[in-house]
Design a protein around this motif. Structure first.
Motif, PDB file in Angstrom:
ATOM      1  N   GLU A   1       0.598  -1.202   0.038  1.00 23.51           N
ATOM      2  CA  GLU A   1      -0.253   0.028  -0.017  1.00 23.51           C
ATOM      3  C   GLU A   1       0.922   1.384   0.011  1.00 23.51           C
ATOM      4  O   GLU A   1       1.876   1.333   0.942  1.00 23.51           O
ATOM      5  N   ARG A   2       0.551   2.479  -0.904  1.00 23.49           N
ATOM      6  CA  ARG A   2       1.262   3.213  -1.150  1.00 23.49           C
ATOM      7  C   ARG A   2       0.516   4.770  -0.232  1.00 23.49           C
ATOM      8  O   ARG A   2       1.363   5.730   0.174  1.00 23.49           O
ATOM      9  N   SER A   3      -0.647   4.524  -0.037  1.00 24.66           N
ATOM     10  CA  SER A   3      -1.299   5.681   0.583  1.00 24.66           C
ATOM     11  C   SER A   3      -1.256   5.551   2.176  1.00 24.66           C
ATOM     12  O   SER A   3      -1.165   4.509   2.804  1.00 24.66           O
ATOM     13  N   THR A   4      -0.689   6.860   2.679  1.00 22.28           N
ATOM     14  CA  THR A   4      -0.222   6.917   4.183  1.00 22.28           C
ATOM     15  C   THR A   4      -1.816   6.927   4.950  1.00 22.28           C
ATOM     16  O   THR A   4      -1.869   5.962   6.027  1.00 22.28           O
ATOM     17  N   TRP A   5      -2.722   7.199   4.507  1.00 17.55           N
ATOM     18  CA  TRP A   5      -4.023   7.078   5.089  1.00 17.55           C
ATOM     19  C   TRP A   5      -4.408   5.604   5.556  1.00 17.55           C
ATOM     20  O   TRP A   5      -5.125   5.018   6.433  1.00 17.55           O
ATOM     21  N   VAL A   6      -4.340   4.796   3.977  1.00 14.58           N
ATOM     22  CA  VAL A   6      -4.732   3.344   3.986  1.00 14.58           C
ATOM     23  C   VAL A   6      -3.757   2.789   4.967  1.00 14.58           C
ATOM     24  O   VAL A   6      -3.962   1.653   5.689  1.00 14.58           O
ATOM     25  N   GLN A   7      -2.646   2.888   4.957  1.00 20.02           N
ATOM     26  CA  GLN A   7      -1.485   2.404   5.720  1.00 20.02           C
ATOM     27  C   GLN A   7      -1.742   2.321   7.347  1.00 20.02           C
ATOM     28  O   GLN A   7      -1.639   1.543   7.807  1.00 20.02           O
ATOM     29  N   ILE A   8      -2.230   3.627   7.511  1.00 21.63           N
ATOM     30  CA  ILE A   8      -2.688   3.723   8.990  1.00 21.63           C
ATOM     31  C   ILE A   8      -3.822   2.825   9.328  1.00 21.63           C
ATOM     32  O   ILE A   8      -3.995   1.974  10.398  1.00 21.63           O
ATOM     33  N   ALA A   9      -4.780   2.727   8.414  1.00 22.50           N
ATOM     34  CA  ALA A   9      -6.011   1.635   8.465  1.00 22.50           C
ATOM     35  C   ALA A   9      -5.316   0.214   8.661  1.00 22.50           C
ATOM     36  O   ALA A   9      -5.837  -0.526   9.576  1.00 22.50           O
ATOM     37  N   TYR A  10      -4.486  -0.265   7.903  1.00 22.99           N
ATOM     38  CA  TYR A  10      -3.879  -1.308   8.127  1.00 22.99           C
ATOM     39  C   TYR A  10      -3.190  -1.479   9.505  1.00 22.99           C
ATOM     40  O   TYR A  10      -3.213  -2.637   9.960  1.00 22.99           O
ATOM     41  N   ALA A  11      -2.343  -0.660   9.868  1.00 21.79           N
ATOM     42  CA  ALA A  11      -1.621  -0.595  11.303  1.00 21.79           C
ATOM     43  C   ALA A  11      -2.503  -0.960  12.270  1.00 21.79           C
ATOM     44  O   ALA A  11      -2.449  -1.697  13.306  1.00 21.79           O
ATOM     45  N   ARG A  12      -3.744   0.015  12.178  1.00 19.48           N
ATOM     46  CA  ARG A  12      -4.543   0.038  13.465  1.00 19.48           C
ATOM     47  C   ARG A  12      -5.249  -1.636  13.295  1.00 19.48           C
ATOM     48  O   ARG A  12      -5.546  -2.139  14.356  1.00 19.48           O
ATOM     49  N   SER A  13      -5.636  -2.009  12.093  1.00 21.30           N
ATOM     50  CA  SER A  13      -6.249  -3.309  12.055  1.00 21.30           C
ATOM     51  C   SER A  13      -5.386  -4.562  12.431  1.00 21.30           C
ATOM     52  O   SER A  13      -5.735  -5.296  13.019  1.00 21.30           O
ATOM     53  N   LEU A  14      -3.957  -4.367  12.044  1.00 21.59           N
ATOM     54  CA  LEU A  14      -3.280  -5.534  12.150  1.00 21.59           C
ATOM     55  C   LEU A  14      -2.702  -5.273  13.704  1.00 21.59           C
ATOM     56  O   LEU A  14      -2.581  -6.416  14.266  1.00 21.59           O
ATOM     57  N   TYR A  15      -2.636  -4.460  14.401  1.00 17.45           N
ATOM     58  CA  TYR A  15      -2.581  -4.233  15.727  1.00 17.45           C
ATOM     59  C   TYR A  15      -3.826  -4.951  16.542  1.00 17.45           C
ATOM     60  O   TYR A  15      -3.413  -5.845  17.505  1.00 17.45           O
ATOM     61  N   LEU A  16      -5.045  -4.825  16.126  1.00 14.82           N
ATOM     62  CA  LEU A  16      -5.956  -5.365  17.058  1.00 14.82           C
ATOM     63  C   LEU A  16      -5.792  -7.124  16.478  1.00 14.82           C
ATOM     64  O   LEU A  16      -6.531  -7.640  17.513  1.00 14.82           O
ATOM     65  N   LEU A  17      -5.316  -7.189  15.394  1.00 15.67           N
ATOM     66  CA  LEU A  17      -5.411  -8.829  15.164  1.00 15.67           C
ATOM     67  C   LEU A  17      -4.019  -9.435  15.755  1.00 15.67           C
ATOM     68  O   LEU A  17      -3.541 -10.612  15.340  1.00 15.67           O
ATOM     69  N   GLY A  18      -3.451  -8.512  16.596  1.00 15.00           N
ATOM     70  CA  GLY A  18      -2.072  -9.233  17.365  1.00 15.00           C
ATOM     71  C   GLY A  18      -0.899  -8.818  16.909  1.00 15.00           C
ATOM     72  O   GLY A  18       0.344  -9.137  17.548  1.00 15.00           O
ATOM     73  N   GLU A  19      -0.770  -7.922  16.046  1.00 14.81           N
ATOM     74  CA  GLU A  19       0.388  -7.420  15.584  1.00 14.81           C
ATOM     75  C   GLU A  19       0.882  -6.126  16.208  1.00 14.81           C
ATOM     76  O   GLU A  19       0.802  -4.905  15.864  1.00 14.81           O
ATOM     77  N   LYS A  20       1.460  -6.230  17.612  1.00 17.97           N
ATOM     78  CA  LYS A  20       1.925  -5.474  18.312  1.00 17.97           C
ATOM     79  C   LYS A  20       2.820  -4.312  18.088  1.00 17.97           C
ATOM     80  O   LYS A  20       2.921  -3.295  18.469  1.00 17.97           O
ATOM     81  N   GLU A  21       3.708  -4.584  17.148  1.00 19.43           N
ATOM     82  CA  GLU A  21       4.709  -3.499  16.342  1.00 19.43           C
ATOM     83  C   GLU A  21       4.038  -2.640  15.812  1.00 19.43           C
ATOM     84  O   GLU A  21       4.840  -1.619  15.519  1.00 19.43           O
TER      85      GLU A  21
END
Length: 216
Positions: free
Chosen positions: A135-155
């Motif tokens: 993903e190249r969009s920063t806004w979407v990257q943040i959506a990924y980061a939030r989602s992945l954190y909730l799914l267990g990716e604490k980094e």
């Protein structure tokens, strides 16, 4: 054939948002209006279906997933986040490749929300990890980061905290809201202190208010 003017239908849809529930006849109206040629009407249809979510609403939303208008697709992806069905994940996954960044972002957010309700799926998490790297969009990257954190990716927390100082306020407010979504006892001290430090230098009123709503 539609019996009312566009303005009258929009009034009906606006008023529907303030109701506690909707009737079967209103569900049928939303189904009918999901095919209306006016983009704003279809956008509000998708939004209202999310407010009054049901199996019938879900079926209508699925039928709208490939709408020609990007704002409609965005609202559809957002509303489908109310689902608890893994079948809806199959509907949403192609949308993370949509050409419009908000469609991609809300598809990611909804995929994570459904996965949390339906049960953590390692394949879904891996799918999001791979897509995040592309993903190249920063806004979407943040959506990924939030989602992945909730799914267990604490980094992913460090990624979000880094973006808290982004030059664009629209990115900062997305980060703040995402930090609010993931806030828990284990990360509370770090997140709240980071938000309070940002508040000392933040100039954007909407960002300030978003931070205050979490910290106060």
């Amino acid at each position: 054939m539609y019996m009312e003017s566009i303005e009258n239908y929009l009034d009906i849809l606006y008023n529907m948002e303030n109701q506690d529930h909707i009737t079967q006849s209103e569900i049928l109206l939303l189904k009918d209006l999901s095919h209306h040629n006016d983009d704003e009407i279809r956008t509000y249809v998708a939004r209202n279906l999310g407010l009054f979510y049901s199996y019938e609403a879900e079926a209508i939303l699925v039928s709208m997933i490939n709408d020609k208008n990007e704002q409609v697709r965005t609202e559809v992806c957002d509303s489908l986040g109310n689902s608890k069905s893994k079948d809806i994940l199959k509907v949403l996954k192609p949308k993370i490749f949509d050409h419009y960044f908000l469609v991609r972002g809300y598809a990611v957010l909804s995929i994570a929300d459904i996965t949390l309700k339906a049960g953590i799926d390692v394949d879904i998490r891996n799918f999001l990890q791979v897509s995040f790297r592309k993903e190249r969009s920063t806004w979407v990257q943040i959506a990924y980061a939030r989602s992945l954190y909730l799914l267990g990716e604490k980094e992913m927390l460090s990624f979000l905290l880094e973006k808290l100082n982004h030059r664009y306020y629209s990115i900062r407010i997305m980060v703040v809201r995402s930090l609010g979504d993931i806030l828990n006892e284990s990360n509370q001290q770090l997140i709240l202190s980071s938000l309070q430090n940002r508040l000392l230098i933040e100039k954007g009123v909407s960002v300030q208010r978003a931070i205050e709503s979490i910290c106060n």
